[in-house]
Design a protein around this motif. Structure first.
Motif, short mmCIF file in Angstrom:
data_model
loop_
_atom_site.label_atom_id
_atom_site.label_comp_id
_atom_site.label_asym_id
_atom_site.label_seq_id
_atom_site.Cartn_x
_atom_site.Cartn_y
_atom_site.Cartn_z
N ILE A 254 0.88 -0.96 0.01
CA ILE A 254 0.04 0.04 0.14
C ILE A 254 1.03 1.19 -0.11
O ILE A 254 1.83 1.31 0.83
CB ILE A 254 -0.98 -0.15 1.35
N ARG A 255 0.78 2.05 -1.15
CA ARG A 255 1.65 3.08 -0.99
C ARG A 255 0.69 4.37 -1.01
O ARG A 255 -0.39 4.51 -1.34
CB ARG A 255 2.10 3.39 -2.76
N ILE A 256 1.39 5.57 -0.07
CA ILE A 256 0.64 6.63 0.33
C ILE A 256 1.52 7.88 -0.43
O ILE A 256 2.63 7.93 -0.42
CB ILE A 256 0.88 6.94 1.60
N GLU A 257 0.57 8.66 -1.29
CA GLU A 257 1.13 9.55 -2.28
C GLU A 257 0.17 10.80 -2.06
O GLU A 257 -1.12 10.58 -2.55
CB GLU A 257 1.19 9.33 -3.62
N GLU A 258 0.47 11.81 -1.53
CA GLU A 258 -0.30 12.95 -1.54
C GLU A 258 -1.70 12.86 -0.86
O GLU A 258 -2.82 13.24 -1.35
CB GLU A 258 -0.51 13.68 -2.83
N GLY A 259 -1.60 12.03 0.24
CA GLY A 259 -2.84 11.75 0.97
C GLY A 259 -3.73 10.62 0.37
O GLY A 259 -4.74 10.14 1.02
N ASN A 260 -3.46 10.06 -0.80
CA ASN A 260 -4.04 9.11 -1.54
C ASN A 260 -3.51 7.71 -0.91
O ASN A 260 -2.33 7.71 -1.13
CB ASN A 260 -4.21 9.13 -3.12
N TYR A 261 -4.19 6.61 -1.01
CA TYR A 261 -3.58 5.40 -0.73
C TYR A 261 -3.92 4.51 -1.87
O TYR A 261 -5.01 4.22 -2.57
CB TYR A 261 -4.53 4.71 0.36
N TYR A 262 -2.75 3.84 -2.42
CA TYR A 262 -2.75 2.82 -3.55
C TYR A 262 -2.36 1.45 -3.14
O TYR A 262 -1.34 1.32 -2.57
CB TYR A 262 -2.14 3.24 -4.65
N ILE A 263 -2.84 0.45 -3.70
CA ILE A 263 -2.38 -0.86 -3.33
C ILE A 263 -2.25 -1.66 -4.67
O ILE A 263 -2.49 -1.52 -5.66
CB ILE A 263 -3.81 -1.62 -2.67
N GLU A 264 -1.30 -2.40 -4.58
CA GLU A 264 -0.67 -3.08 -5.63
C GLU A 264 -0.18 -4.50 -5.53
O GLU A 264 0.18 -4.71 -4.00
CB GLU A 264 0.55 -2.40 -6.32
N ASP A 265 -0.52 -5.67 -6.01
CA ASP A 265 0.07 -6.87 -5.82
C ASP A 265 1.60 -6.99 -5.78
O ASP A 265 2.24 -6.40 -6.99
CB ASP A 265 -0.53 -8.03 -6.64
N ALA A 266 2.25 -7.52 -4.99
CA ALA A 266 3.70 -7.70 -5.06
C ALA A 266 4.21 -9.08 -5.54
O ALA A 266 5.31 -9.51 -5.18
CB ALA A 266 4.49 -7.44 -3.57
N GLY A 267 3.52 -9.57 -6.43
CA GLY A 267 3.98 -10.79 -6.92
C GLY A 267 3.43 -12.19 -6.12
O GLY A 267 4.40 -13.02 -6.10
N SER A 268 2.29 -12.11 -5.50
CA SER A 268 1.82 -13.23 -4.71
C SER A 268 1.41 -14.24 -5.55
O SER A 268 1.17 -14.24 -6.55
CB SER A 268 0.74 -12.59 -3.81
N ASN B 186 -0.22 -3.42 -11.99
CA ASN B 186 -1.21 -2.21 -11.91
C ASN B 186 -1.33 -1.96 -10.24
O ASN B 186 -1.11 -2.63 -9.50
CB ASN B 186 -2.30 -2.72 -12.49
N ARG B 187 -1.85 -0.89 -10.19
CA ARG B 187 -2.42 -0.54 -8.75
C ARG B 187 -3.71 0.10 -8.79
O ARG B 187 -4.08 0.70 -9.82
CB ARG B 187 -1.29 0.54 -8.12
N HIS B 188 -4.55 0.14 -7.57
CA HIS B 188 -5.67 0.45 -7.47
C HIS B 188 -5.84 1.81 -6.26
O HIS B 188 -5.21 1.59 -5.34
CB HIS B 188 -6.53 -0.78 -7.06
N LEU B 189 -6.66 2.74 -6.67
CA LEU B 189 -6.51 3.88 -5.80
C LEU B 189 -7.74 3.49 -4.62
O LEU B 189 -9.15 3.21 -5.11
CB LEU B 189 -7.17 5.03 -6.41
N LEU B 190 -7.44 3.28 -3.59
CA LEU B 190 -8.49 2.64 -2.60
C LEU B 190 -9.38 3.87 -2.04
O LEU B 190 -8.88 5.05 -1.83
CB LEU B 190 -7.47 2.23 -1.22
N ARG B 191 -10.71 3.62 -1.78
CA ARG B 191 -11.55 4.34 -1.49
C ARG B 191 -12.44 3.68 -0.27
O ARG B 191 -12.30 2.56 -0.29
CB ARG B 191 -12.55 4.64 -2.54
N PRO B 192 -12.89 4.58 0.49
CA PRO B 192 -13.59 3.89 1.86
C PRO B 192 -14.64 2.92 1.40
O PRO B 192 -15.40 3.25 0.39
CB PRO B 192 -14.45 5.35 2.37
N GLY B 193 -14.59 1.90 2.00
CA GLY B 193 -15.69 0.66 1.59
C GLY B 193 -15.03 -0.32 0.67
O GLY B 193 -15.55 -1.44 0.34
#
Length: 258
Positions: A203-217, A232-239
């Motif tokens: 989970i990466r935090i950039e300018e107050g936004n949270y992004y999640i990406e798979d690390a090769g699981s 790819n990565r996904h911008l996390l939103r509440p819920g």
């Protein structure tokens, strides 16, 4: 492995069509940093986190021609009888010559009138009323002690336990203890943790936004029951629902600050 966008089938590297439904697969390329296989349209490498977007600040912009290049005066000068001239620095040569200011020395003449003013008694200044100062408004000490809002958290749906995301980190590693990357969020104590890889997701935090990406699981990362393609990565939103591994056995819910 290349995940089919239609049926989610895992296809071998280099495949152009899905082995299960024959859907055209997205093209891949090698990461310029670590060499891992990623999609052409990927913005970040899921293996090493390398940013794949071009940096516009590194593109050189030439504002002025080099000073060593000589610039010839247009041919219009020769048409009026002037000899051709070559300027080594056109901008500097065409500027007007600055004119130095002329400073005139003025001899001060002491007149009798000035002496008369100096001989008089000093003038007494009128007394003005003193304006009282307005005290600054006091600040309620309770307001100064108000703590900052807490960070965002993940709610483990199987046990209903909240896991706070550390706000001081730019990259938060999700997984289990290993010798390569120590997890910032250790899920080994949760039920069915065997489906989660040791280095599973970031989970990466950039300018107050949270992004999640798979690390090769090995078993993949799922966002709202949809597989998240590697690279790819996904911008996390509440819920948003985050599933680590198949079967929806280890699931978290992304929540805003409480």
């Amino acid at each position: 492995m290349i995940v089919c966008p239609n049926c989610k089938h895992d296809n071998p590297e280099g495949a152009t069509n899905c082995e299960a439904c024959y859907t055209a697969l997205p093209a891949t390329k090698a990461c310029p940093n670590c060499g891992a296989s990623i999609q052409i349209d990927a913005t970040f490498c899921g293996q090493c986190g390398h940013n794949l977007k071009p940096d516009p600040s590194k593109t050189p912009i030439l504002l002025h021609p080099p000073a060593s290049e000589a610039v010839a005066v247009p041919e219009a000068a020769s048409s009026i009888g002037l000899p051709p001239t070559v300027l080594t620095n056109p901008e500097a040569d065409l500027l007007p010559t600055p004119i130095e200011p002329i400073v005139a020395e003025i001899n001060t003449v002491e007149t009798t009138e000035t002496k008369a003013v100096e001989a008089t008694e000093p003038i007494e200044l009128a007394e003005f009323p003193v304006i009282p100062t307005v005290p600054e408004p006091s600040v309620d000490p309770l307001l100064e002690q108000t703590p900052p809002p807490s960070a965002r958290q993940l709610l483990h749906l199987q046990t209903n336990l909240p896991v706070e995301l550390p706000s001081h980190l730019q990259v938060i590693h999700l997984g289990k203890p290993n010798d390569l990357v120590a997890p910032d969020i250790d899920v080994s104590s949760f039920p069915c943790a065997e489906v989660v890889s040791r280095v599973h997701a970031n989970i990466r935090i950039e300018e107050g936004n949270y992004y999640i990406e798979d690390a090769g699981s090995a078993n993949g990362t799922y966002i709202n029951h949809n597989v998240l393609a590697k690279g790819n990565r996904h911008l996390l939103r509440p819920g948003d629902r985050i599933g680590l591994g198949k079967g929806d056995l280890v699931t978290f819910l992304f929540q805003p600050p409480t």
